[in-house]
Motif scaffolding. Structure first.
Motif, PDB file in Angstrom:
ATOM      1  N   ALA A  11      37.955  41.564  44.470  1.00  0.00           N
ATOM      2  CA  ALA A  11      38.456  41.331  43.113  1.00  0.00           C
ATOM      3  C   ALA A  11      39.763  42.100  42.967  1.00  0.00           C
ATOM      4  N   GLY A  68      38.026  37.861  39.921  1.00  0.00           N
ATOM      5  CA  GLY A  68      37.483  37.716  41.266  1.00  0.00           C
ATOM      6  C   GLY A  68      38.524  37.159  42.215  1.00  0.00           C
ATOM      7  N   GLY A  69      38.410  37.543  43.469  1.00  0.00           N
ATOM      8  CA  GLY A  69      39.311  37.037  44.506  1.00  0.00           C
ATOM      9  C   GLY A  69      40.380  38.045  44.873  1.00  0.00           C
ATOM     10  N   THR A  70      41.273  37.608  45.733  1.00  0.00           N
ATOM     11  CA  THR A  70      42.295  38.511  46.247  1.00  0.00           C
ATOM     12  C   THR A  70      43.696  38.167  45.767  1.00  0.00           C
ATOM     13  N   ARG A  71      43.831  37.136  44.961  1.00  0.00           N
ATOM     14  CA  ARG A  71      45.178  36.751  44.516  1.00  0.00           C
ATOM     15  C   ARG A  71      45.473  37.258  43.134  1.00  0.00           C
ATOM     16  N   HIS A 116      31.916  36.040  49.322  1.00  0.00           N
ATOM     17  CA  HIS A 116      31.655  37.464  49.552  1.00  0.00           C
ATOM     18  C   HIS A 116      32.233  37.862  50.915  1.00  0.00           C
ATOM     19  N   VAL A 158      34.061  32.880  44.522  1.00  0.00           N
ATOM     20  CA  VAL A 158      34.729  33.853  45.384  1.00  0.00           C
ATOM     21  C   VAL A 158      33.805  34.160  46.559  1.00  0.00           C
ATOM     22  N   SER A 196      32.050  41.371  47.033  1.00  0.00           N
ATOM     23  CA  SER A 196      33.123  40.383  46.885  1.00  0.00           C
ATOM     24  C   SER A 196      34.433  41.083  46.541  1.00  0.00           C
ATOM     25  N   ARG A 256      31.976  36.786  40.214  1.00  0.00           N
ATOM     26  CA  ARG A 256      31.888  36.441  41.637  1.00  0.00           C
ATOM     27  C   ARG A 256      31.923  34.937  41.890  1.00  0.00           C
ATOM     28  N   GLU A 257      31.770  34.140  40.845  1.00  0.00           N
ATOM     29  CA  GLU A 257      31.664  32.690  40.995  1.00  0.00           C
ATOM     30  C   GLU A 257      32.893  32.115  41.704  1.00  0.00           C
TER      31      GLU A 257
END
Length: 167
Positions: free
Chosen positions: A68, A164-167, A45, A43, A66, A40-41
């Motif tokens: 991912a 993590g993230g959306t990319r 929420h 990123v 978050s 999660r770091e």
């Protein structure tokens, strides 16, 4: 069980400092080394899926979710779920979980993963992931790596390394 005047509401930016203090009390400084934290770091929420629990004006619980990905497939990472130790065993964690999972379902999300206590999270439908189905960015006890399908078949659509993230 004592009845508390509990309010579950969406997290706001004003809650951040109180939530950070809650995490410190509940998890201590070692939380930064955990695999789930590393995932999660950096990123942010999702505010529409993250909730707080208040007794009066006192923030006593929080759940964050978050975004991912595993390959091209989006998924959600639930955590941390935190309840002030002084308010434990009063249903606050369960109320936060239900609010967050209901919002995720309503938002059309397919899969939620977390690292946590399998017996606790089983009551919400989480199950241990098949070995090597998904790979986290650090060590994790396979018996604590859990998933919940919010949409039937969502688990079959994912595989590989989780970032993590959306990319």
């Amino acid at each position: 069980m004592t009845t508390l005047p509990l309010v579950i509401r969406p997290e706001t930016s004003r809650d951040n400092d109180a939530i950070e203090r809650l995490h410190e009390r509940a998890f201590g400084p070692g939380r930064y080394a955990r695999t789930a934290f590393r995932l999660r770091e950096g990123v942010p929420h999702l505010s529409d899926l993250s909730f707080t629990a208040l007794v009066g004006t006192l923030l006593v619980g929080s759940v964050r979710v978050s975004p991912a990905r595993a390959g091209a497939s989006p998924l959600l990472v639930l955590g941390p779920l935190t309840v002030d130790p002084a308010f434990g065993s009063r249903g606050i964690g369960g109320a936060l979980m239900r609010a967050s999972l209901d919002a995720a379902r309503a938002g059309g999300h397919g899969l939620v993963i977390l690292v946590g206590d399998a017996p606790y999270y089983a009551r919400f439908g989480f199950r241990v992931l098949p070995l090597r189905k998904l790979i986290l960015p650090g060590p994790v006890d396979p018996g604590r790596f859990l998933a919940l399908e919010l949409r039937e078949g969502a688990l079959a659509e994912v595989g590989g390394s989780v970032v993590g993230g959306t990319r």
